[in-house]
Design a protein around this motif. Structure first.
Motif, PDB file in Angstrom:
ATOM      1  N   THR A 268      -0.192  43.787   8.317  1.00 11.66           N
ATOM      2  CA  THR A 268       0.368  42.474   8.662  1.00 11.66           C
ATOM      3  C   THR A 268       1.042  41.841   7.443  1.00 11.66           C
ATOM      4  OG1 THR A 268      -1.328  42.127  10.342  1.00 11.66           O
ATOM      5  CG2 THR A 268      -0.138  40.185   9.563  1.00 11.66           C
ATOM      6  N   GLY A 271       4.184  43.785   6.520  1.00  7.43           N
ATOM      7  CA  GLY A 271       5.318  43.463   7.375  1.00  7.43           C
ATOM      8  C   GLY A 271       5.964  42.142   7.005  1.00  7.43           C
ATOM      9  N   MET A 272       5.144  41.136   6.705  1.00  7.62           N
ATOM     10  CA  MET A 272       5.683  39.829   6.301  1.00  7.62           C
ATOM     11  C   MET A 272       6.478  39.949   5.003  1.00  7.62           C
ATOM     12  SD  MET A 272       2.439  37.362   7.180  1.00  7.62           S
ATOM     13  CE  MET A 272       3.205  35.939   6.393  1.00  7.62           C
ATOM     14  N   ARG A 275       9.872  41.814   5.618  1.00  6.08           N
ATOM     15  CA  ARG A 275      10.937  40.983   6.206  1.00  6.08           C
ATOM     16  C   ARG A 275      11.431  39.926   5.221  1.00  6.08           C
ATOM     17  NH1 ARG A 275       7.348  41.808  10.437  1.00  6.08           N
ATOM     18  NH2 ARG A 275       6.220  39.883   9.991  1.00  6.08           N
ATOM     19  N   GLU A 276      10.500  39.306   4.523  1.00  8.00           N
ATOM     20  CA  GLU A 276      10.877  38.253   3.569  1.00  8.00           C
ATOM     21  C   GLU A 276      11.778  38.811   2.470  1.00  8.00           C
ATOM     22  OE1 GLU A 276       8.573  36.180  -0.122  1.00  8.00           O
ATOM     23  OE2 GLU A 276       7.454  36.325   1.753  1.00  8.00           O
ATOM     24  N   LYS A 279      15.411  39.853   3.760  1.00  3.10           N
ATOM     25  CA  LYS A 279      16.321  38.704   3.930  1.00  3.10           C
ATOM     26  C   LYS A 279      16.799  38.171   2.581  1.00  3.10           C
ATOM     27  CE  LYS A 279      13.755  36.251   6.758  1.00  3.10           C
ATOM     28  NZ  LYS A 279      13.280  35.153   7.610  1.00  3.10           N
ATOM     29  N   TYR A 394       9.103  51.970  11.553  1.00  2.16           N
ATOM     30  CA  TYR A 394       8.757  51.256  12.787  1.00  2.16           C
ATOM     31  C   TYR A 394       7.842  52.102  13.672  1.00  2.16           C
ATOM     32  CZ  TYR A 394       9.137  48.880  17.251  1.00  2.16           C
ATOM     33  OH  TYR A 394       8.835  48.243  18.427  1.00  2.16           O
ATOM     34  N   ILE A 399       6.521  47.842  12.095  1.00  2.00           N
ATOM     35  CA  ILE A 399       7.115  46.722  11.357  1.00  2.00           C
ATOM     36  C   ILE A 399       8.593  47.013  11.115  1.00  2.00           C
ATOM     37  CG2 ILE A 399       4.991  45.929  10.243  1.00  2.00           C
ATOM     38  CD1 ILE A 399       5.806  47.477   7.750  1.00  2.00           C
ATOM     39  N   PHE A 402      13.829  43.339   9.801  1.00  6.33           N
ATOM     40  CA  PHE A 402      14.714  42.349  10.416  1.00  6.33           C
ATOM     41  C   PHE A 402      13.950  41.468  11.395  1.00  6.33           C
ATOM     42  CE2 PHE A 402      17.053  46.505  10.224  1.00  6.33           C
ATOM     43  CZ  PHE A 402      17.691  46.252   9.017  1.00  6.33           C
ATOM     44  N   ASP A 403      14.401  40.213  11.494  1.00  6.20           N
ATOM     45  CA  ASP A 403      13.932  39.311  12.541  1.00  6.20           C
ATOM     46  C   ASP A 403      15.139  38.490  13.003  1.00  6.20           C
ATOM     47  OD1 ASP A 403      14.333  37.521  10.491  1.00  6.20           O
ATOM     48  OD2 ASP A 403      12.211  37.136  10.124  1.00  6.20           O
ATOM     49  N   ASN A 404      14.899  37.524  13.872  1.00  7.44           N
ATOM     50  CA  ASN A 404      16.021  36.740  14.417  1.00  7.44           C
ATOM     51  C   ASN A 404      16.796  36.008  13.324  1.00  7.44           C
ATOM     52  OD1 ASN A 404      15.553  37.512  17.054  1.00  7.44           O
ATOM     53  ND2 ASN A 404      14.153  35.796  17.462  1.00  7.44           N
ATOM     54  N   SER A 405      16.073  35.470  12.346  1.00 12.20           N
ATOM     55  CA  SER A 405      16.764  34.717  11.292  1.00 12.20           C
ATOM     56  C   SER A 405      17.631  35.637  10.426  1.00 12.20           C
ATOM     57  CB  SER A 405      15.759  33.959  10.423  1.00 12.20           C
ATOM     58  OG  SER A 405      14.831  34.832   9.830  1.00 12.20           O
TER      59      SER A 405
END
Length: 472
Positions: A268, A271-272, A275-276, A279, A394, A399, A402-405
């Motif tokens: 967890t 994964g955070m 993504r952080e 970006k 993945y 994980i 990428f995410d929506n933002s």
């Protein structure tokens, strides 16, 4: 600072003799090919096993890396020197000159990885990113001014890496306890030799394959075209790779963090952070690359060596996109390397060796694209490689980087680049450069901040606003 030095050198110094630049990069490319043989995976293996060995054995991982470089260095040196008397090859002397540079690169890599384990990375990274970037333009100026011969200039360039290695060694030894006890039995009582060598072999094969997958152009262009073409191509490489300097530091800094998340099975948190970081790196890379796209054409028209520089513009665009793809997918290589699935990196890289070398041969022999074709080959190879790694992560960890933002950020910065690029130019080239690059940079930061698309950007801007008692 690294970006600034690289850009100034590329604009004002390197175009004055692209053939000499091509020779230097040919030697550097040969050293980049050979140094993974000397390290033989010991540097990354040190990070891989560092979290699970006892404190008393951690220093032995580093010592075993030094021992590996010594043994492999003697072996490679013997083979290269023997080859000089056996082979009739026009550029073989340049391969011999790459030998001392190879040893320095191997030691620098080991010291950097040990500094990573010690969480003392800032100073070694500064040394590594600044000293070569200062040394090469100085060597260029001495060569162009006829103070140094061709081979004298090459040796001064090599000595700059010896200086780098000594500084990094002093710093690392200052921050660790080191004794001249080379008894490795306690280490291999805790870590099996089979596990150690198996991982080292996979890392070595991956590193060696990476050269052919992503850097073989430095050797192929002089062989199929010329050293002059290699120099022009390297102008594009230098400017494009400058975009990646922040990523290099972050990847190195997060390597032990990623390793620890995986060893503790904290997917967890992994994964955070994945993504952080993706970006953040994409934002930084896109701001630098976007500034280049909107301003480079007018800027090159102002330069005294504009004929050489203009030839490099398409290379800069393609290789800049190449760097951005790698930054946008975050530390996917580190996740795979420090997991139980590290064999996948080797499989992917060996596949890409054939893809990239094949594409380079195709573009160089079957098309008239020349060095632009080499850039396309690199972009295609890097894109395939990162898509494969992202999909693999993945499937194994569930994980994504990428995410929506992230997609909102991508859309925002893409539209912003296109709008500013197609704005009408004035007759004043300096005004074009300043107005477009500054406008793009400011709008990118302001809009990203307002839409809260990158956490670190909002954090930095808020701190700046609080410092000046503005707004929030």
């Amino acid at each position: 600072m690294g970006i600034a030095i690289g850009v100034v050198s590329t604009l004002f110094i390197y175009p004055k003799d692209t053939e000499f630049l091509g020779i230097i990069r040919y030697i550097d490319g040969a050293a980049q090919l050979l140094y993974p043989v000397l390290v033989f995976g010991a540097a990354q293996t040190m990070i891989h096993f560092y979290p699970i060995v006892s404190n008393s054995n951690k220093h032995l991982l580093f010592k075993y890396g030094l021992f590996t470089i010594l043994i492999m260095g003697l072996l490679v040196s013997s083979l290269l020197i023997s080859g000089y008397f056996l082979l009739d090859y026009e550029n073989y002397m340049y391969l011999l000159l790459a030998l001392p540079l190879t040893v320095m690169l191997a030691l620098v890599e080991l010291f950097k990885r040990q500094a990573t384990n010690l969480q003392k990375l800032a100073v070694p990274t500064f040394y590594e990113k600044i000293i070569p970037k200062v040394a090469l333009p100085l060597v260029f100026l001495l060569f162009l001014s006829h103070y140094l011969s061709l081979f004298g200039s090459i040796w001064v360039y090599i000595f700059s890496y010896i200086f780098l290695m000594v500084l990094m060694g002093i710093y690392v030894f200052k921050n660790m306890q080191f004794t001249f006890d080379f008894n490795f039995k306690p280490l291999f009582a805790e870590v099996s030799k089979k596990s150690y060598y198996q991982y080292s072999l996979y890392v070595f094969a991956g590193s060696f394959g990476s050269f052919f997958a992503f850097r073989v152009d430095s050797l192929m262009i002089p062989e199929f075209l010329s050293f002059d073409s290699a120099g022009i191509y390297n102008i594009g490489v230098t400017l494009a790779s400058s975009i990646a300097i922040p990523a290099t530091g972050l990847f190195a800094l997060y390597a032990p963090v990623v390793s620890n998340y995986i060893k503790t099975n904290d997917i967890t948190a992994l994964g955070m952070k994945y993504r952080e970081t993706s970006k953040l790196l994409f934002f930084i890379g896109a701001v630098f690359f976007g500034s280049v796209v909107v301003g480079v054409e007018s800027l090159f028209e102002l330069m005294p060596s504009k004929e050489k520089l203009v030839q490099a513009i398409p290379i800069i665009y393609v290789l800049g996109a190449n760097v951005l793809v790698n930054m946008a997918t975050g530390f996917n290589t580190e996740i795979i390397n420090y997991s139980n699935y590290f064999k996948f990196n080797l499989q992917a890289i060996l596949t890409l060796v054939f893809v990239n070398v094949g594409l380079n041969l195709f573009f160089l022999t079957q098309t008239e694209l020349g060095i632009l074709g080499v850039a396309y080959a690199s972009l295609i190879a890097m894109t395939i490689f990162n898509i494969a790694k992202t999909y693999f992560i993945y499937t194994k960890f569930q994980i994504l980087p990428f995410d929506n933002s992230f997609f909102k950020l991508f859309l925002l910065l893409t539209v912003l680049v296109l709008v500013i690029y197609f704005l009408p130019n004035t007759s004043n080239l300096w005004l074009n450069v300043c107005a477009k690059t500054i406008s793009f940079g400011l709008l990118a930061v302001i809009l990203t901040y307002q839409f809260k698309l990158v956490f670190s950007v909002n954090e930095w801007v808020d701190k700046l606003l609080r410092k000046f008692n503005i707004g929030r």
